[in-house]
Write a protein that holds these residues in place. Structure first.
Motif, PDB file in Angstrom:
ATOM      1  N   VAL A  13       0.835  -1.200   0.000  1.00  0.00           N
ATOM      2  CA  VAL A  13       0.000   0.000   0.000  1.00  0.00           C
ATOM      3  C   VAL A  13       0.872   1.254   0.000  1.00  0.00           C
ATOM      4  O   VAL A  13       1.877   1.325   0.719  1.00  0.00           O
ATOM      5  CB  VAL A  13      -0.941   0.018   1.228  1.00  0.00           C
ATOM      6  CG1 VAL A  13      -1.787   1.298   1.251  1.00  0.00           C
ATOM      7  CG2 VAL A  13      -1.839  -1.216   1.216  1.00  0.00           C
ATOM      8  N   CYS A  14       0.461   2.247  -0.785  1.00  0.00           N
ATOM      9  CA  CYS A  14       1.013   3.601  -0.709  1.00  0.00           C
ATOM     10  C   CYS A  14      -0.036   4.485  -0.049  1.00  0.00           C
ATOM     11  O   CYS A  14      -1.206   4.462  -0.440  1.00  0.00           O
ATOM     12  CB  CYS A  14       1.339   4.128  -2.105  1.00  0.00           C
ATOM     13  SG  CYS A  14       1.725   5.896  -2.161  1.00  0.00           S
ATOM     14  N   VAL A  15       0.375   5.261   0.951  1.00  0.00           N
ATOM     15  CA  VAL A  15      -0.540   6.180   1.623  1.00  0.00           C
ATOM     16  C   VAL A  15      -0.141   7.613   1.271  1.00  0.00           C
ATOM     17  O   VAL A  15       1.006   8.016   1.485  1.00  0.00           O
ATOM     18  CB  VAL A  15      -0.526   5.992   3.153  1.00  0.00           C
ATOM     19  CG1 VAL A  15      -1.546   6.928   3.806  1.00  0.00           C
ATOM     20  CG2 VAL A  15      -0.843   4.542   3.516  1.00  0.00           C
ATOM     21  N   LEU A  16      -1.086   8.372   0.719  1.00  0.00           N
ATOM     22  CA  LEU A  16      -0.871   9.787   0.426  1.00  0.00           C
ATOM     23  C   LEU A  16      -1.264  10.601   1.649  1.00  0.00           C
ATOM     24  O   LEU A  16      -2.385  10.461   2.160  1.00  0.00           O
ATOM     25  CB  LEU A  16      -1.715  10.217  -0.778  1.00  0.00           C
ATOM     26  CG  LEU A  16      -1.505   9.441  -2.075  1.00  0.00           C
ATOM     27  CD1 LEU A  16      -2.387  10.026  -3.178  1.00  0.00           C
ATOM     28  CD2 LEU A  16      -0.049   9.431  -2.504  1.00  0.00           C
ATOM     29  N   VAL A  57      -1.231  -7.310   4.591  1.00  0.00           N
ATOM     30  CA  VAL A  57      -1.227  -5.926   4.107  1.00  0.00           C
ATOM     31  C   VAL A  57      -0.046  -5.203   4.736  1.00  0.00           C
ATOM     32  O   VAL A  57       0.181  -5.314   5.946  1.00  0.00           O
ATOM     33  CB  VAL A  57      -2.544  -5.204   4.476  1.00  0.00           C
ATOM     34  CG1 VAL A  57      -2.494  -3.751   4.004  1.00  0.00           C
ATOM     35  CG2 VAL A  57      -3.744  -5.915   3.866  1.00  0.00           C
ATOM     36  N   GLU A  58       0.695  -4.454   3.935  1.00  0.00           N
ATOM     37  CA  GLU A  58       1.795  -3.654   4.463  1.00  0.00           C
ATOM     38  C   GLU A  58       1.838  -2.303   3.747  1.00  0.00           C
ATOM     39  O   GLU A  58       1.414  -2.184   2.595  1.00  0.00           O
ATOM     40  CB  GLU A  58       3.130  -4.366   4.284  1.00  0.00           C
ATOM     41  CG  GLU A  58       3.564  -4.506   2.833  1.00  0.00           C
ATOM     42  CD  GLU A  58       4.929  -5.169   2.670  1.00  0.00           C
ATOM     43  OE1 GLU A  58       5.573  -4.938   1.624  1.00  0.00           O
ATOM     44  OE2 GLU A  58       5.325  -5.925   3.570  1.00  0.00           O
ATOM     45  N   VAL A  59       2.319  -1.280   4.439  1.00  0.00           N
ATOM     46  CA  VAL A  59       2.552   0.021   3.826  1.00  0.00           C
ATOM     47  C   VAL A  59       4.011   0.064   3.392  1.00  0.00           C
ATOM     48  O   VAL A  59       4.919  -0.028   4.232  1.00  0.00           O
ATOM     49  CB  VAL A  59       2.257   1.180   4.795  1.00  0.00           C
ATOM     50  CG1 VAL A  59       2.624   2.526   4.152  1.00  0.00           C
ATOM     51  CG2 VAL A  59       0.783   1.182   5.188  1.00  0.00           C
ATOM     52  N   VAL A  85      -3.265   2.505  -3.657  1.00  0.00           N
ATOM     53  CA  VAL A  85      -3.011   3.817  -3.071  1.00  0.00           C
ATOM     54  C   VAL A  85      -4.205   4.195  -2.201  1.00  0.00           C
ATOM     55  O   VAL A  85      -5.359   4.031  -2.608  1.00  0.00           O
ATOM     56  CB  VAL A  85      -2.812   4.891  -4.169  1.00  0.00           C
ATOM     57  CG1 VAL A  85      -2.567   6.262  -3.538  1.00  0.00           C
ATOM     58  CG2 VAL A  85      -1.649   4.517  -5.081  1.00  0.00           C
ATOM     59  N   VAL A  86      -3.924   4.697  -0.994  1.00  0.00           N
ATOM     60  CA  VAL A  86      -4.957   5.225  -0.103  1.00  0.00           C
ATOM     61  C   VAL A  86      -4.726   6.724   0.018  1.00  0.00           C
ATOM     62  O   VAL A  86      -3.649   7.160   0.430  1.00  0.00           O
ATOM     63  CB  VAL A  86      -4.900   4.561   1.285  1.00  0.00           C
ATOM     64  CG1 VAL A  86      -5.899   5.229   2.238  1.00  0.00           C
ATOM     65  CG2 VAL A  86      -5.196   3.066   1.173  1.00  0.00           C
ATOM     66  N   LEU A 118      -7.924   4.606  -3.479  1.00  0.00           N
ATOM     67  CA  LEU A 118      -9.114   4.627  -2.632  1.00  0.00           C
ATOM     68  C   LEU A 118      -9.177   5.945  -1.877  1.00  0.00           C
ATOM     69  O   LEU A 118      -8.171   6.424  -1.357  1.00  0.00           O
ATOM     70  CB  LEU A 118      -9.115   3.466  -1.644  1.00  0.00           C
ATOM     71  CG  LEU A 118      -9.132   2.056  -2.234  1.00  0.00           C
ATOM     72  CD1 LEU A 118      -9.311   1.021  -1.119  1.00  0.00           C
ATOM     73  CD2 LEU A 118     -10.227   1.907  -3.281  1.00  0.00           C
ATOM     74  N   SER A 119     -10.382   6.514  -1.796  1.00  0.00           N
ATOM     75  CA  SER A 119     -10.563   7.804  -1.126  1.00  0.00           C
ATOM     76  C   SER A 119     -11.948   7.839  -0.500  1.00  0.00           C
ATOM     77  O   SER A 119     -12.914   7.324  -1.070  1.00  0.00           O
ATOM     78  CB  SER A 119     -10.415   8.947  -2.143  1.00  0.00           C
ATOM     79  OG  SER A 119     -10.639  10.201  -1.540  1.00  0.00           O
ATOM     80  N   TYR A 120     -12.034   8.472   0.671  1.00  0.00           N
ATOM     81  CA  TYR A 120     -13.324   8.620   1.346  1.00  0.00           C
ATOM     82  C   TYR A 120     -14.085   9.825   0.786  1.00  0.00           C
ATOM     83  O   TYR A 120     -13.506  10.883   0.531  1.00  0.00           O
ATOM     84  CB  TYR A 120     -13.118   8.862   2.837  1.00  0.00           C
ATOM     85  CG  TYR A 120     -12.806   7.621   3.637  1.00  0.00           C
ATOM     86  CD1 TYR A 120     -13.810   6.905   4.283  1.00  0.00           C
ATOM     87  CD2 TYR A 120     -11.490   7.181   3.772  1.00  0.00           C
ATOM     88  CE1 TYR A 120     -13.514   5.785   5.040  1.00  0.00           C
ATOM     89  CE2 TYR A 120     -11.189   6.058   4.526  1.00  0.00           C
ATOM     90  CZ  TYR A 120     -12.199   5.365   5.157  1.00  0.00           C
ATOM     91  OH  TYR A 120     -11.912   4.250   5.904  1.00  0.00           O
TER      92      TYR A 120
END
Length: 265
Positions: free
Chosen positions: A7-10, A33-35, A128-129, A149-151
């Motif tokens: 996972v990539c976190v923005l 799952v890993e970042v 990507v989150v 993914l985005s809320y």
């Protein structure tokens, strides 16, 4: 499911709201799952007090409301769900590769990530989150297997845009939605990966609405990722999109003030 999801976190900065931290912790409770990468918006930290004043003038009467709400937050403190949590308090974010970048402005209100950042995201991650940056467009939306993914704190089939939960509150709705969407280039028009409907019928102030939406959000990231990775792919493209709302002016502001006074009393 044995393959590890990278996972990539923005991120918007070096802290995140508590609800986002809790959502990430629930996601990372899955050992598969890993970042592996975080990307921090370097532009956010460069905004000056003058920028805030200029923005307040642009917002007209909502700028005054925003200033008053900011004062109240200082006096009362933020909602528990919006308490700031240092990014490094989350082990997976602290140990992941971290990059900082300035997004490229597109059409004055959208953002595109630099090519070298998108290339690294594509090479090292599967998903990507988005917990930072603005309205994203460009290659990053399709650079990974599972997208971005985005809320959206609303039901995008009824309420798109902003502010979160405000219009449902002003319109006297009994419920509001929270959508976890896979982004495309249509504003709040992405594929629905997870959805929760939240009872707000007895919420007497807007803050109460927001608290309930944030609380419902915490489990949705893990659920949405499960949906994406499952064989059934329990996702849906909305049959139709709701109206696009923006910063309130005029009568909705007066309605909000009246409801807030009644709720306070």
């Amino acid at each position: 499911m044995s393959e590890v999801l990278r996972v990539c976190v923005l991120l918007g900065g070096e802290t995140i709201p508590a609800w986002q931290a809790n959502a990430l912790r629930r996601l990372l409770a899955d050992e598969h799952v890993e970042v592996s990468l975080t990307v921090v918006d370097a532009e956010t930290s460069q905004r000056s007090p003058l920028d805030a004043i200029r923005r307040g003038i642009e917002l007209r009467e909502w700028g005054v409301i925003g200033a008053l709400l900011a004062v109240l937050r200082r006096l009362r403190g933020p909602l528990p769900s919006q308490e700031r949590v240092p990014v490094d308090d989350i082990d997976a974010l602290r140990t992941a590769t971290r990059r900082r970048c300035e997004p490229i402005s597109v059409d004055g209100w959208k953002q595109r990530l630099p090519d070298e950042i998108v290339d690294e995201i594509a090479a090292s991650t599967d998903l990507v989150v988005r917990f930072g940056f603005g309205v994203l467009v460009g290659r990053v939306l399709t650079a990974t297997e599972y997208g971005v993914l985005s809320y959206h704190h609303g039901d995008l089939r009824e309420y798109r845009g902003m502010p979160m939960g405000f219009w449902e509150y002003v319109h006297g709705r009994d419920t509001a939605g929270v959508t976890l969407q896979r982004l495309n280039e249509t504003l709040d028009g992405g594929e629905i990966v997870a959805f929760e409907r939240v009872d707000i019928s007895d919420a007497d102030r807007w803050g109460g609405v927001k608290s309930r939406l944030f609380e419902a959000s915490e489990s949705m990231l893990a659920n949405g990722v499960r949906n994406l990775r499952s064989d059934s792919r329990e996702t849906a493209r909305p049959d139709e999109l709701g109206d696009l709302y923006t910063t309130p002016t005029g009568k909705p502001v007066l309605t909000y003030l009246a409801k807030t006074v009644r709720g306070t009393l």
